[in-house]
Design a protein around this motif. Structure first.
Motif, PDB file in Angstrom:
ATOM      1  N   SER A 129       0.815  -1.214   0.000  1.00 55.62           N
ATOM      2  CA  SER A 129       0.000   0.000   0.000  1.00 55.62           C
ATOM      3  C   SER A 129       0.853   1.271   0.000  1.00 55.62           C
ATOM      4  O   SER A 129       0.490   2.280  -0.624  1.00 55.62           O
ATOM      5  CB  SER A 129      -0.944   0.012   1.209  1.00 55.62           C
ATOM      6  OG  SER A 129      -0.210  -0.061   2.432  1.00 55.62           O
ATOM      7  N   ASN A 130       1.980   1.251   0.684  1.00 57.80           N
ATOM      8  CA  ASN A 130       2.863   2.414   0.725  1.00 57.80           C
ATOM      9  C   ASN A 130       3.459   2.693  -0.651  1.00 57.80           C
ATOM     10  O   ASN A 130       3.500   3.843  -1.112  1.00 57.80           O
ATOM     11  CB  ASN A 130       3.974   2.186   1.741  1.00 57.80           C
ATOM     12  CG  ASN A 130       4.869   3.397   1.919  1.00 57.80           C
ATOM     13  OD1 ASN A 130       4.390   4.509   2.142  1.00 57.80           O
ATOM     14  ND2 ASN A 130       6.178   3.186   1.813  1.00 57.80           N
ATOM     15  N   LEU A 131       3.893   1.632  -1.324  1.00 60.73           N
ATOM     16  CA  LEU A 131       4.441   1.772  -2.673  1.00 60.73           C
ATOM     17  C   LEU A 131       3.374   2.272  -3.638  1.00 60.73           C
ATOM     18  O   LEU A 131       3.627   3.166  -4.453  1.00 60.73           O
ATOM     19  CB  LEU A 131       4.991   0.428  -3.156  1.00 60.73           C
ATOM     20  CG  LEU A 131       5.453   0.371  -4.615  1.00 60.73           C
ATOM     21  CD1 LEU A 131       6.635   1.300  -4.836  1.00 60.73           C
ATOM     22  CD2 LEU A 131       5.808  -1.064  -5.015  1.00 60.73           C
ATOM     23  N   ILE A 132       2.178   1.716  -3.549  1.00 53.50           N
ATOM     24  CA  ILE A 132       1.092   2.107  -4.447  1.00 53.50           C
ATOM     25  C   ILE A 132       0.763   3.585  -4.296  1.00 53.50           C
ATOM     26  O   ILE A 132       0.608   4.300  -5.286  1.00 53.50           O
ATOM     27  CB  ILE A 132      -0.163   1.242  -4.182  1.00 53.50           C
ATOM     28  CG1 ILE A 132       0.097  -0.201  -4.641  1.00 53.50           C
ATOM     29  CG2 ILE A 132      -1.385   1.823  -4.904  1.00 53.50           C
ATOM     30  CD1 ILE A 132      -0.988  -1.170  -4.251  1.00 53.50           C
ATOM     31  N   GLU A 133       0.688   4.063  -3.063  1.00 56.20           N
ATOM     32  CA  GLU A 133       0.382   5.477  -2.832  1.00 56.20           C
ATOM     33  C   GLU A 133       1.438   6.372  -3.473  1.00 56.20           C
ATOM     34  O   GLU A 133       1.116   7.376  -4.133  1.00 56.20           O
ATOM     35  CB  GLU A 133       0.307   5.768  -1.330  1.00 56.20           C
ATOM     36  CG  GLU A 133      -0.031   7.223  -1.023  1.00 56.20           C
ATOM     37  CD  GLU A 133      -0.089   7.516   0.473  1.00 56.20           C
ATOM     38  OE1 GLU A 133      -0.512   8.632   0.835  1.00 56.20           O
ATOM     39  OE2 GLU A 133       0.292   6.634   1.264  1.00 56.20           O
ATOM     40  N   LYS A 134       2.711   6.010  -3.333  1.00 61.45           N
ATOM     41  CA  LYS A 134       3.798   6.812  -3.905  1.00 61.45           C
ATOM     42  C   LYS A 134       3.743   6.807  -5.435  1.00 61.45           C
ATOM     43  O   LYS A 134       3.996   7.829  -6.078  1.00 61.45           O
ATOM     44  CB  LYS A 134       5.141   6.275  -3.425  1.00 61.45           C
ATOM     45  CG  LYS A 134       5.416   6.545  -1.950  1.00 61.45           C
ATOM     46  CD  LYS A 134       6.745   5.960  -1.513  1.00 61.45           C
ATOM     47  CE  LYS A 134       7.021   6.262  -0.047  1.00 61.45           C
ATOM     48  NZ  LYS A 134       8.299   5.663   0.415  1.00 61.45           N
ATOM     49  N   ASN A 153       8.705   9.792 -19.288  1.00 58.01           N
ATOM     50  CA  ASN A 153       9.367  10.960 -18.727  1.00 58.01           C
ATOM     51  C   ASN A 153      10.683  10.501 -18.072  1.00 58.01           C
ATOM     52  O   ASN A 153      10.654   9.790 -17.062  1.00 58.01           O
ATOM     53  CB  ASN A 153       8.464  11.627 -17.688  1.00 58.01           C
ATOM     54  CG  ASN A 153       9.085  12.869 -17.070  1.00 58.01           C
ATOM     55  OD1 ASN A 153      10.131  12.799 -16.442  1.00 58.01           O
ATOM     56  ND2 ASN A 153       8.438  14.000 -17.259  1.00 58.01           N
ATOM     57  N   PRO A 154      11.843  10.877 -18.633  1.00 60.96           N
ATOM     58  CA  PRO A 154      13.139  10.370 -18.130  1.00 60.96           C
ATOM     59  C   PRO A 154      13.360  10.599 -16.636  1.00 60.96           C
ATOM     60  O   PRO A 154      13.819   9.704 -15.924  1.00 60.96           O
ATOM     61  CB  PRO A 154      14.167  11.144 -18.968  1.00 60.96           C
ATOM     62  CG  PRO A 154      13.448  11.492 -20.224  1.00 60.96           C
ATOM     63  CD  PRO A 154      12.025  11.769 -19.797  1.00 60.96           C
ATOM     64  N   LYS A 155      13.022  11.793 -16.156  1.00 55.72           N
ATOM     65  CA  LYS A 155      13.237  12.120 -14.745  1.00 55.72           C
ATOM     66  C   LYS A 155      12.401  11.224 -13.831  1.00 55.72           C
ATOM     67  O   LYS A 155      12.901  10.629 -12.870  1.00 55.72           O
ATOM     68  CB  LYS A 155      12.891  13.589 -14.507  1.00 55.72           C
ATOM     69  CG  LYS A 155      12.866  14.018 -13.043  1.00 55.72           C
ATOM     70  CD  LYS A 155      12.466  15.465 -12.915  1.00 55.72           C
ATOM     71  CE  LYS A 155      12.189  15.849 -11.471  1.00 55.72           C
ATOM     72  NZ  LYS A 155      10.974  15.163 -10.957  1.00 55.72           N
ATOM     73  N   ASP A 156      11.107  11.116 -14.136  1.00 56.62           N
ATOM     74  CA  ASP A 156      10.219  10.350 -13.266  1.00 56.62           C
ATOM     75  C   ASP A 156      10.361   8.849 -13.482  1.00 56.62           C
ATOM     76  O   ASP A 156      10.039   8.052 -12.599  1.00 56.62           O
ATOM     77  CB  ASP A 156       8.768  10.805 -13.464  1.00 56.62           C
ATOM     78  CG  ASP A 156       8.559  12.212 -12.935  1.00 56.62           C
ATOM     79  OD1 ASP A 156       9.146  12.544 -11.890  1.00 56.62           O
ATOM     80  OD2 ASP A 156       7.836  12.990 -13.565  1.00 56.62           O
ATOM     81  N   TYR A 157      10.845   8.457 -14.665  1.00 61.14           N
ATOM     82  CA  TYR A 157      11.157   7.046 -14.902  1.00 61.14           C
ATOM     83  C   TYR A 157      12.229   6.581 -13.918  1.00 61.14           C
ATOM     84  O   TYR A 157      12.135   5.506 -13.322  1.00 61.14           O
ATOM     85  CB  TYR A 157      11.629   6.867 -16.346  1.00 61.14           C
ATOM     86  CG  TYR A 157      12.086   5.473 -16.699  1.00 61.14           C
ATOM     87  CD1 TYR A 157      11.182   4.427 -16.823  1.00 61.14           C
ATOM     88  CD2 TYR A 157      13.442   5.200 -16.934  1.00 61.14           C
ATOM     89  CE1 TYR A 157      11.601   3.149 -17.167  1.00 61.14           C
ATOM     90  CE2 TYR A 157      13.865   3.934 -17.275  1.00 61.14           C
ATOM     91  CZ  TYR A 157      12.951   2.908 -17.392  1.00 61.14           C
ATOM     92  OH  TYR A 157      13.367   1.638 -17.724  1.00 61.14           O
ATOM     93  N   TYR A 167      10.718   6.245 -10.538  1.00 59.78           N
ATOM     94  CA  TYR A 167       9.910   5.025 -10.483  1.00 59.78           C
ATOM     95  C   TYR A 167      10.802   3.807 -10.256  1.00 59.78           C
ATOM     96  O   TYR A 167      10.488   2.933  -9.441  1.00 59.78           O
ATOM     97  CB  TYR A 167       9.124   4.888 -11.778  1.00 59.78           C
ATOM     98  CG  TYR A 167       8.139   3.748 -11.807  1.00 59.78           C
ATOM     99  CD1 TYR A 167       7.079   3.700 -10.904  1.00 59.78           C
ATOM    100  CD2 TYR A 167       8.246   2.722 -12.743  1.00 59.78           C
ATOM    101  CE1 TYR A 167       6.158   2.665 -10.928  1.00 59.78           C
ATOM    102  CE2 TYR A 167       7.331   1.681 -12.774  1.00 59.78           C
ATOM    103  CZ  TYR A 167       6.294   1.660 -11.866  1.00 59.78           C
ATOM    104  OH  TYR A 167       5.389   0.632 -11.885  1.00 59.78           O
ATOM    105  N   LEU A 168      11.927   3.750 -10.978  1.00 60.12           N
ATOM    106  CA  LEU A 168      12.864   2.639 -10.797  1.00 60.12           C
ATOM    107  C   LEU A 168      13.352   2.566  -9.360  1.00 60.12           C
ATOM    108  O   LEU A 168      13.506   1.483  -8.796  1.00 60.12           O
ATOM    109  CB  LEU A 168      14.057   2.788 -11.748  1.00 60.12           C
ATOM    110  CG  LEU A 168      13.804   2.562 -13.236  1.00 60.12           C
ATOM    111  CD1 LEU A 168      15.102   2.779 -14.024  1.00 60.12           C
ATOM    112  CD2 LEU A 168      13.273   1.170 -13.505  1.00 60.12           C
ATOM    113  N   GLU A 169      13.588   3.732  -8.774  1.00 61.56           N
ATOM    114  CA  GLU A 169      14.045   3.782  -7.392  1.00 61.56           C
ATOM    115  C   GLU A 169      12.965   3.263  -6.443  1.00 61.56           C
ATOM    116  O   GLU A 169      13.263   2.542  -5.473  1.00 61.56           O
ATOM    117  CB  GLU A 169      14.427   5.215  -7.024  1.00 61.56           C
ATOM    118  CG  GLU A 169      15.029   5.382  -5.639  1.00 61.56           C
ATOM    119  CD  GLU A 169      16.381   4.700  -5.487  1.00 61.56           C
ATOM    120  OE1 GLU A 169      16.736   4.381  -4.331  1.00 61.56           O
ATOM    121  OE2 GLU A 169      17.079   4.488  -6.499  1.00 61.56           O
TER     122      GLU A 169
END
Length: 214
Positions: A55-60, A188-192, A195-197
């Motif tokens: 749930s924490n990951l999903i919210e982020k 989006n390179p920055k947000d990609y 997301y990986l992080e």
């Protein structure tokens, strides 16, 4: 000898049932057996389907998706192109019979109009906050997120991935599961990178997350 063809498990009528959804989702996790079925189908194409119910990951991820959308729309040419698809009223939608009707997006037409047409008003903090709240309502109730990992280097990879994605979509339609894609994050390179992080502890193996290179 001609290779024996495996029996097709998907009814072509499912093409009429598949859809993305902007409605608030039912607050329940997808059955793990279904996720495993999707994983098997992805594996048939040389990919991995990974899912999480954290749930924490999903919210982020949902917040990142919202922020990425708003960030991408700050680019004037992109905003202009998307604006050409938007239908702000029932009358426009009926006359055009195409594009993105704000009713289906579950966002009031007035806010969408401000977003695309009167940018200086949208940039007011209170308006942006209200719009962000409305947008997050479209993903309310999400209990499962998933992502694909696999080769995306050559045209053949792209075509195979497209066929696989359609089959996954139809498999979900078969059990009345609907998706909300996070396309803006991937492109989006920055947000990609962000997301990986976020998902680094839950990635499977070393295969790249779309659209990484193999």
């Amino acid at each position: 000898l001609k290779a024996e063809e495996s029996k097709e498990i998907l009814n072509r009528e499912l093409i009429l049932c598949r859809r993305t959804s902007r409605l608030p989702y039912k607050p329940q996790k997808i059955d793990e057996r279904i996720c495993k079925l999707l994983s098997v189908e992805a594996k048939n194409f040389g990919h991995e389907f990974v899912f999480s119910t954290d749930s924490n990951l999903i919210e982020k991820i949902l917040i990142l998706n919202k922020n990425t959308l708003f960030y991408d729309m700050e680019d004037a040419p992109t905003r202009k192109e998307v604006d050409s698809w938007v239908r702000y009223s029932a009358k426009q939608a009926k006359n055009k019979k195409d594009g993105l009707w704000t009713y289906c997006l579950r966002i009031p037409g007035v806010f969408t109009y401000l977003f695309f047409k009167l940018r200086f008003v949208f940039d007011l903090t209170i308006i942006k906050k209200i719009m962000g709240t409305f947008y997050l309502q479209t993903t309310k109730g999400t209990k499962t997120v998933g992502w694909l990992q696999g080769p995306m280097k050559s045209p053949n990879d792209w075509l195979a991935s497209g066929r696989m994605l359609m089959r996954l979509w139809l498999l979900m339609a078969q059990v009345n599961i609907y998706i909300h894609p996070f396309g803006f994050i991937i492109t989006n390179p920055k947000d990609y990178k962000e997301y990986l992080e976020l998902i680094k502890t839950q990635q499977s193996g070393t295969r790249p997350l779309w659209p990484g290179l193999s």
